[in-house]
Design a protein around this motif. Structure first.
Motif, PDB file in Angstrom:
ATOM      1  N   THR A 127       0.838  -1.197   0.000  1.00 12.99           N
ATOM      2  CA  THR A 127       0.000   0.000   0.000  1.00 12.99           C
ATOM      3  C   THR A 127       0.874   1.249   0.000  1.00 12.99           C
ATOM      4  OG1 THR A 127      -1.693  -1.193   1.268  1.00 12.99           O
ATOM      5  CG2 THR A 127      -1.847   1.218   1.206  1.00 12.99           C
ATOM      6  N   PRO A 128       0.637   2.191  -0.920  1.00 15.04           N
ATOM      7  CA  PRO A 128       1.465   3.400  -0.987  1.00 15.04           C
ATOM      8  C   PRO A 128       1.237   4.308   0.220  1.00 15.04           C
ATOM      9  CG  PRO A 128      -0.369   3.558  -2.527  1.00 15.04           C
ATOM     10  CD  PRO A 128      -0.376   2.155  -2.000  1.00 15.04           C
ATOM     11  N   MET A 129       2.224   5.138   0.520  1.00 14.34           N
ATOM     12  CA  MET A 129       2.184   5.983   1.718  1.00 14.34           C
ATOM     13  C   MET A 129       1.050   6.999   1.701  1.00 14.34           C
ATOM     14  SD  MET A 129       6.181   6.836   2.411  1.00 14.34           S
ATOM     15  CE  MET A 129       6.376   7.573   0.788  1.00 14.34           C
ATOM     16  N   ASN A 130       0.660   7.445   0.509  1.00 12.81           N
ATOM     17  CA  ASN A 130      -0.361   8.499   0.472  1.00 12.81           C
ATOM     18  C   ASN A 130      -1.734   8.018   0.913  1.00 12.81           C
ATOM     19  OD1 ASN A 130      -1.084   6.956  -1.725  1.00 12.81           O
ATOM     20  ND2 ASN A 130      -0.675   8.534  -3.247  1.00 12.81           N
ATOM     21  N   GLU A 131      -1.869   6.724   1.212  1.00  6.81           N
ATOM     22  CA  GLU A 131      -3.123   6.208   1.756  1.00  6.81           C
ATOM     23  C   GLU A 131      -3.185   6.354   3.272  1.00  6.81           C
ATOM     24  OE1 GLU A 131      -5.669   5.359   0.213  1.00  6.81           O
ATOM     25  OE2 GLU A 131      -5.030   4.922  -1.831  1.00  6.81           O
ATOM     26  N   ILE A 132      -2.072   6.775   3.885  1.00 10.55           N
ATOM     27  CA  ILE A 132      -2.051   6.920   5.343  1.00 10.55           C
ATOM     28  C   ILE A 132      -2.803   8.184   5.737  1.00 10.55           C
ATOM     29  CG2 ILE A 132      -0.593   7.130   7.398  1.00 10.55           C
ATOM     30  CD1 ILE A 132       1.658   5.802   5.857  1.00 10.55           C
ATOM     31  N   TRP A 133      -3.591   8.104   6.774  1.00  9.31           N
ATOM     32  CA  TRP A 133      -4.373   9.220   7.307  1.00  9.31           C
ATOM     33  C   TRP A 133      -3.455  10.399   7.641  1.00  9.31           C
ATOM     34  CZ3 TRP A 133      -6.765   9.048  12.870  1.00  9.31           C
ATOM     35  CH2 TRP A 133      -7.647  10.133  13.040  1.00  9.31           C
ATOM     36  N   GLY A 134      -3.694  11.532   7.013  1.00  8.41           N
ATOM     37  CA  GLY A 134      -2.941  12.747   7.311  1.00  8.41           C
ATOM     38  C   GLY A 134      -1.647  12.918   6.540  1.00  8.41           C
ATOM     39  N   VAL A 135      -1.308  11.960   5.683  1.00  8.78           N
ATOM     40  CA  VAL A 135      -0.066  12.067   4.909  1.00  8.78           C
ATOM     41  C   VAL A 135      -0.385  12.666   3.538  1.00  8.78           C
ATOM     42  CG1 VAL A 135       1.804  10.781   3.807  1.00  8.78           C
ATOM     43  CG2 VAL A 135       1.057  10.169   6.110  1.00  8.78           C
ATOM     44  N   GLY A 136      -0.030  13.944   3.375  1.00 10.03           N
ATOM     45  CA  GLY A 136      -0.230  14.627   2.107  1.00 10.03           C
ATOM     46  C   GLY A 136       1.062  14.699   1.314  1.00 10.03           C
ATOM     47  N   PRO A 137       1.072  15.498   0.244  1.00 16.86           N
ATOM     48  CA  PRO A 137       2.259  15.574  -0.618  1.00 16.86           C
ATOM     49  C   PRO A 137       3.521  16.001   0.120  1.00 16.86           C
ATOM     50  CG  PRO A 137       0.372  16.551  -1.716  1.00 16.86           C
ATOM     51  CD  PRO A 137      -0.056  16.261  -0.311  1.00 16.86           C
ATOM     52  N   ALA A 138       3.428  17.002   1.002  1.00 11.88           N
ATOM     53  CA  ALA A 138       4.618  17.485   1.709  1.00 11.88           C
ATOM     54  C   ALA A 138       5.193  16.404   2.625  1.00 11.88           C
ATOM     55  CB  ALA A 138       4.284  18.731   2.517  1.00 11.88           C
ATOM     56  N   THR A 139       4.313  15.725   3.371  1.00 10.15           N
ATOM     57  CA  THR A 139       4.781  14.653   4.261  1.00 10.15           C
ATOM     58  C   THR A 139       5.323  13.487   3.464  1.00 10.15           C
ATOM     59  OG1 THR A 139       3.108  15.300   5.888  1.00 10.15           O
ATOM     60  CG2 THR A 139       4.107  13.147   6.170  1.00 10.15           C
ATOM     61  N   THR A 140       4.700  13.205   2.331  1.00 12.89           N
ATOM     62  CA  THR A 140       5.185  12.112   1.477  1.00 12.89           C
ATOM     63  C   THR A 140       6.620  12.371   1.037  1.00 12.89           C
ATOM     64  OG1 THR A 140       2.964  11.584   0.679  1.00 12.89           O
ATOM     65  CG2 THR A 140       4.809  10.866  -0.685  1.00 12.89           C
ATOM     66  N   ARG A 141       6.916  13.610   0.661  1.00 14.83           N
ATOM     67  CA  ARG A 141       8.284  13.932   0.240  1.00 14.83           C
ATOM     68  C   ARG A 141       9.274  13.745   1.386  1.00 14.83           C
ATOM     69  NH1 ARG A 141       5.390  17.972  -2.634  1.00 14.83           N
ATOM     70  NH2 ARG A 141       5.688  19.492  -0.964  1.00 14.83           N
ATOM     71  N   LYS A 142       8.872  14.120   2.591  1.00 11.81           N
ATOM     72  CA  LYS A 142       9.754  13.933   3.747  1.00 11.81           C
ATOM     73  C   LYS A 142       9.988  12.455   4.032  1.00 11.81           C
ATOM     74  CE  LYS A 142       8.405  18.268   6.022  1.00 11.81           C
ATOM     75  NZ  LYS A 142       7.740  18.865   7.211  1.00 11.81           N
ATOM     76  N   LEU A 143       8.941  11.655   3.906  1.00 12.18           N
ATOM     77  CA  LEU A 143       9.082  10.218   4.141  1.00 12.18           C
ATOM     78  C   LEU A 143       9.929   9.567   3.054  1.00 12.18           C
ATOM     79  CD1 LEU A 143       5.441   9.395   5.279  1.00 12.18           C
ATOM     80  CD2 LEU A 143       7.500   9.293   6.693  1.00 12.18           C
ATOM     81  N   GLU A 144       9.795  10.018   1.820  1.00 12.00           N
ATOM     82  CA  GLU A 144      10.639   9.499   0.734  1.00 12.00           C
ATOM     83  C   GLU A 144      12.104   9.819   1.007  1.00 12.00           C
ATOM     84  OE1 GLU A 144       7.463   9.713  -2.992  1.00 12.00           O
ATOM     85  OE2 GLU A 144       8.873  11.348  -2.634  1.00 12.00           O
ATOM     86  N   ALA A 145      12.361  11.007   1.567  1.00  9.05           N
ATOM     87  CA  ALA A 145      13.735  11.379   1.904  1.00  9.05           C
ATOM     88  C   ALA A 145      14.300  10.484   2.999  1.00  9.05           C
ATOM     89  CB  ALA A 145      13.786  12.842   2.348  1.00  9.05           C
ATOM     90  N   LEU A 146      13.410   9.902   3.816  1.00  6.66           N
ATOM     91  CA  LEU A 146      13.848   8.979   4.862  1.00  6.66           C
ATOM     92  C   LEU A 146      13.936   7.543   4.354  1.00  6.66           C
ATOM     93  CD1 LEU A 146      11.733  10.337   7.873  1.00  6.66           C
ATOM     94  CD2 LEU A 146      14.189  10.648   7.472  1.00  6.66           C
ATOM     95  N   GLY A 147      13.690   7.345   3.060  1.00  6.09           N
ATOM     96  CA  GLY A 147      13.831   6.024   2.465  1.00  6.09           C
ATOM     97  C   GLY A 147      12.566   5.195   2.436  1.00  6.09           C
ATOM     98  N   CYS A 148      11.415   5.818   2.659  1.00  4.09           N
ATOM     99  CA  CYS A 148      10.152   5.080   2.696  1.00  4.09           C
ATOM    100  C   CYS A 148       9.497   5.047   1.314  1.00  4.09           C
ATOM    101  CB  CYS A 148       9.191   5.714   3.697  1.00  4.09           C
ATOM    102  SG  CYS A 148       9.782   5.673   5.396  1.00  4.09           S
ATOM    103  N   ASP A 149       8.875   3.922   1.030  1.00  5.37           N
ATOM    104  CA  ASP A 149       8.149   3.780  -0.228  1.00  5.37           C
ATOM    105  C   ASP A 149       6.723   3.293   0.011  1.00  5.37           C
ATOM    106  OD1 ASP A 149       7.993   3.684  -3.159  1.00  5.37           O
ATOM    107  OD2 ASP A 149       7.843   1.510  -2.862  1.00  5.37           O
ATOM    108  N   SER A 150       6.539   2.408   0.990  1.00  6.30           N
ATOM    109  CA  SER A 150       5.223   1.851   1.296  1.00  6.30           C
ATOM    110  C   SER A 150       4.833   2.167   2.734  1.00  6.30           C
ATOM    111  CB  SER A 150       5.222   0.336   1.083  1.00  6.30           C
ATOM    112  OG  SER A 150       6.066  -0.283   2.049  1.00  6.30           O
ATOM    113  N   VAL A 151       3.614   1.809   3.088  1.00  9.60           N
ATOM    114  CA  VAL A 151       3.158   1.993   4.469  1.00  9.60           C
ATOM    115  C   VAL A 151       4.021   1.173   5.418  1.00  9.60           C
ATOM    116  CG1 VAL A 151       1.214   1.716   6.057  1.00  9.60           C
ATOM    117  CG2 VAL A 151       0.799   2.467   3.705  1.00  9.60           C
ATOM    118  N   ALA A 152       4.425  -0.013   4.962  1.00  8.18           N
ATOM    119  CA  ALA A 152       5.272  -0.864   5.800  1.00  8.18           C
ATOM    120  C   ALA A 152       6.598  -0.184   6.122  1.00  8.18           C
ATOM    121  CB  ALA A 152       5.518  -2.202   5.103  1.00  8.18           C
ATOM    122  N   ASP A 153       7.144   0.558   5.172  1.00  6.79           N
ATOM    123  CA  ASP A 153       8.397   1.273   5.414  1.00  6.79           C
ATOM    124  C   ASP A 153       8.218   2.335   6.498  1.00  6.79           C
ATOM    125  OD1 ASP A 153       9.699  -0.195   3.440  1.00  6.79           O
ATOM    126  OD2 ASP A 153       9.135   1.231   1.875  1.00  6.79           O
TER     127      ASP A 153
END
Length: 373
Positions: A127-153
């Motif tokens: 499941t992609p990160m943008n399905e997480i409650w409250g995770v919008g484009p800005a937070t997604t970019r921050k999580l990608e910078a931390l090496g995350c790709d999926s909800v599991a990450d």
């Protein structure tokens, strides 16, 4: 989303899109009816928004939760006609994620249960990160910078790293995805912190008198909302602006803050203050498209400080406002109004609801009529 109707009118006509005006009375009533059905299945419920609620199913055996969710969906559909999806999880964040999966995957038949750890792990991994409650484009970019790709990450992030990159909200998110509840069920509605009444005009406003009539009307609505919850305010902000879609017209956006010597919810005081704010910043030569009143830092009126100088006569104001509200409840909103807001028939600026669907559940005169052939 958010496009002005006139820009997509031809597209709607070509594709056969049905267009309706807002119908807040119907929306609010149907939301209340749906939540009444929910309460038959769980006594503890948090009404999160007009179309979302959290239910406590901790007293239901795990093996029975999916069956209960399907029964609940069936009851809501049968009694209200509203289709729903149910997400089940050990935390609010996982329940929201399960709900998103239930909506998007037809094979789940509208119910997704993420309480089982192994099954949850399988879903979170794809499941992609943008399905997480409250995770919008800005937070997604921050999580990608931390090496995350999926909800599991996101779930597997070091909580300290998440806190550093996303504040305590990020740390809480990691724990919630691990099944550790950090957000309680709020069965009691939180005290309102602010209130706003904003409307777009049905036609452009270029006269001071018309603008003052509009803000007086909105101030009366603000007063109704505050009195309903026993709240008051010692300041308000009036704003109005032109439309960026009126190409060739001069553009202007302006606001004014009005303060009172003590907190109040008196329509007469709020209306007078709002109109004074308009006079202070008004300029001729502009065609305004929207006006609104906003107030923050609301307080319990009975416990609010009283002014030593220029205070208000609450002993007179309270009964007067109660009488005003009683009349409008009995004979319909705006049966009794402040003179500065004008009669409804004179409000050519007011928002039009020419394409509004009938308010079937709250207006007897709008019930469907059946005639014998």
């Amino acid at each position: 989303m958010g496009a002005p109707f006139f820009m997509i009118r031809d597209l709607c006509r070509h594709r056969g899109v049905r267009v309706y005006s807002s119908n807040y009375a119907l929306y609010g009533d149907m939301s209340a009816r749906v939540n009444e059905v929910y309460r038959r299945f769980s006594p503890r419920i948090e009404v999160y928004s007009i179309d979302e609620s959290f239910l406590d199913l901790s007293d239901v055996r795990p093996k029975d939760r999916v069956t209960l969710a399907r029964d609940m969906r069936s009851a809501v559909l049968k009694w209200t006609g509203i289709p729903t999806c149910v997400g089940i999880g050990p935390t609010k964040t996982l329940a929201k994620l399960a709900n998103a999966l239930a909506k998007g995957i037809p094979e789940l038949s509208g119910v997704c249960d993420l309480t089982d750890e192994d099954e949850r792990a399988a879903w979170l991994g794809r499941t992609p990160m943008n399905e997480i409650w409250g995770v919008g484009p800005a937070t997604t970019r921050k999580l990608e910078a931390l090496g995350c790709d999926s909800v599991a990450d996101v779930r597997d992030l070091d909580p300290r790293l998440a806190r550093k990159g996303l504040t305590v909200v990020g740390e809480r998110l990691v724990y919630e995805l691990r099944g550790i509840a950090c957000l309680d069920l709020e069965t009691l509605a939180a005290t309102r912190k602010g209130c706003a009444v904003t409307r777009s005009f049905s036609s452009r406003v270029d006269e001071l008198a018309t603008m003052q009539q509009a803000v007086s009307t909105h101030a009366a609505r603000l007063g109704e909302k505050l009195r309903r919850e026993g709240l008051g305010t010692d300041h308000l902000t009036v704003f109005f602006h032109t439309s960026e879609h009126d190409r060739g017209d001069p553009q202007r956006s302006v606001s004014a803050v009005v303060t009172f010597p003590e907190a109040t919810n008196d329509t007469l005081i709020l209306s007078k203050g709002a109109m004074s704010g308009v006079r202070r910043v008004w300029k001729d030569g502009y065609r305004y498209s929207k006006v609104g009143i906003i107030t923050t830092d609301l307080m319990d009126l009975d416990g609010s400080p009283r002014a030593l100088i220029n205070g208000f006569n609450r002993e007179r104001s309270g009964p007067l406002m109660n009488a005003l509200d009683d009349c409008n409840r009995r004979w319909g909103r705006r049966s009794v109004v402040v003179g500065s807001s004008g009669w409804t028939k004179d409000q050519s600026w007011s928002t039009k609801f020419e394409m509004r669907s009938p308010r079937y559940t709250t207006r007897l005169e709008e019930l469907p009529k059946i005639r014998a052939a």
